[in-house]
Enzyme design. Structure first.
Site: not given
Ligand code: GLU
Length: 488
Positions: A260-264
């Site tokens: 997800s976005k959290r992982h960049g």
């Protein structure tokens, strides 16, 4: 091994994004697998925009989706802009088609209106959760008679249409990736197929479109596996054969959570802006969950088209490894013609304000610099950082300064070396190297005792391309001035 007997003539696959934002790498990979399967089998790849979520769908998202697909070179044979025999390709323009199928289901008594309020449904779900039961509709409106339905409707109470899921038997299908999947109908929910605003839900619109668009293979993410039995139940109610299904495992971040976005991990267009090549990202994503027979890694588009098969899709989740992506991007960068790379470098250098005007630069010098860093380049956005000392005064890193410059005798040695450098004529790599090596020998030093301090003085860092190349590009006067400045 699963689809040996699948008929691969007349393949029609679709990529069906919801335009509620730009694509992320997970759904891009779904598009990629569909596209390669279509091209491998000589079939058709269709783009369908699933815009039934009226609040969240936007035309900007549609543009971003198309731009991403185009950046990868994933062209579609039918779709919103190119048309085709099975359009329109926006779901919101297909409402008449859904209506036709709803009428069939009503006639067959396979749907019923449900007047339950959202409050009641929330309370019901809450109670079921409390009892540790899977939350599902309790069937309150399942057996309303005609009079009750008319009464509630005349009171203006809004309703949805629920699909009457059979209560006996099992729903089964052979997934082309996971093998046989079956679920007891009794645990399936009477799901909604028409919302209270009369719009179709995803599960229903998807089935109607896959039927009408003559889709032969539904290739989509594992996150849709739980929808498939519901969709199959609709096909069965309509008496229509369902397509083949292939659910592809998810892409996980390094922490094994869904990417997800959290992982960049962002949209492909952000990767483009960070300086990744479309083919490098395409090649990399293709290998997240798929591999050719011989486990090759670097593959051209044609080679993937040639060898792509659903059977070789892995049934386990794939882990996103950004280092591998960087490596692969670097490999493809090194295959680029130098002129092309120089043009990209000019843009990056201008962005970083290392050069002012791309027309007034010394192209010969920039080409030499680019040739020097090509080996270690992994993405274009790294260019300014790798080359800034060619344009600006170096920024001295503390550690190499301490280790190589602030050492006894170094300052004396550099002063003497400057005299040697001054005499080098012509100032080319070979003459320069000969002179410096001669100096090293005369002084009885090891090469590193001279080269490391020189590198730090000229570049500010411990690592750089070959030092004589760097010196030649910098020019004699700059080299002398930088060493003098460093000594000061
Ligand atoms: N609109 C759905 C999604 O974006 C499509 C799922 C499907 O391919 O059936 O996830």
């Amino acid at each position: 091994m699963h689809n040996d007997n699948t008929n691969l003539k007349g393949v029609r696959v679709r990529f069906a994004p919801s335009p509620t934002g730009s694509l992320h790498l997970g759904n891009v990979r779904t598009a990629i697998f569909n596209w390669f399967f279509a091209r491998h089998t000589g079939g058709k790849f269709i783009l369908r925009i699933e815009d039934t979520d009226r609040e969240r769908s936007t035309p900007e998202s549609v543009s971003l989706i198309m731009e991403s697909l185009k950046w990868f070179g994933l062209d579609w044979d039918e779709g919103p802009d190119v048309g085709g025999n099975f359009g329109p390709y926006y779901q919101m323009q297909r409402l008449d088609k859904y209506k036709k199928y709803i009428d069939v289901l009503i006639k067959k008594n396979m749907v019923y209106p449900c007047f339950c309020t959202t409050e009641r449904l929330a309370e019901m779900r809450h109670q079921m959760q409390k009892q540790k039961l899977p939350p599902r509709y309790d069937g309150k409106c399942k057996n309303l008679n005609k009079e009750e339905i008319e009464r509630l409707t005349s009171q203006g109470i809004k309703h949805v249409l629920r699909f009457r899921v059979p209560t006996t038997d099992t729903t089964e299908f052979k997934d082309l990736v996971h093998g046989k999947i079956s679920i007891e109908n009794s645990i399936m929910d009477d799901f909604v197929i028409v919302k209270s605003n009369a719009g179709p839900t995803y599960n229903f619109a998807c089935v109607v479109d896959d039927i009408e668009m003559k889709i032969t293979h539904v290739i989509r993410g594992d996150d849709h596996i739980s929808n498939t039995p519901k969709q199959i139940a609709i096909y069965k109610a309509l008496g229509i054969n369902f397509p083949e299904f292939a659910h592809i495992p998810l892409i996980l971040g390094p922490d094994k959570a869904k990417l997800s976005k959290r992982h960049g991990a962002a949209s492909p267009l952000e990767y483009r802006d960070m300086g990744y090549l479309p083919h490098a990202l395409l090649n990399f994503l293709t290998l997240l969950g798929w591999a050719p027979e011989d486990n090759r890694e670097l593959m051209s588009r044609d080679e993937i088209v040639e060898s792509f098969s659903i059977e070789k899709i892995n049934d386990r989740n794939a882990v996103f490894d950004s280092q591998k992506l960087d490596w692969m991007n670097g490999v493809y960068i090194r295959k680029m013609p130098l002129e092309e790379l120089v043009n990209i470098a000019l843009v990056e250098l201008k962005k970083a304000e290392l050069i002012k005007d791309t027309k007034e630069v010394d192209i010969d010098k920039i080409s030499k610099i680019v040739a020097l860093i090509k080996e270690r380049l992994r993405k274009f956005s790294e260019i300014p950082q790798l080359v800034n000392y060619f344009f600006d005064k170096p920024v001295y890193e503390e550690k190499p300064v301490r280790k190589f410059l602030k050492k006894d005798g170094v300052s004396q040695m550099l002063q003497e070396l400057c005299k040697v450098i001054e005499e080098v004529e012509p100032f080319d790599i070979e003459t320069l190297e000969d002179a410096v090596r001669e100096f090293i020998e005369k002084k009885g030093l090891k090469a590193g005792q001279v080269i490391h301090p020189v590198r730090v003085a000229l570049t500010g860092r411990a690592a750089s391309p070959p030092i004589f190349d760097v010196m030649q590009v910098l020019g004699k006067q700059t080299c002398l001035k930088r060493i003098a400045d460093a000594l000061a």
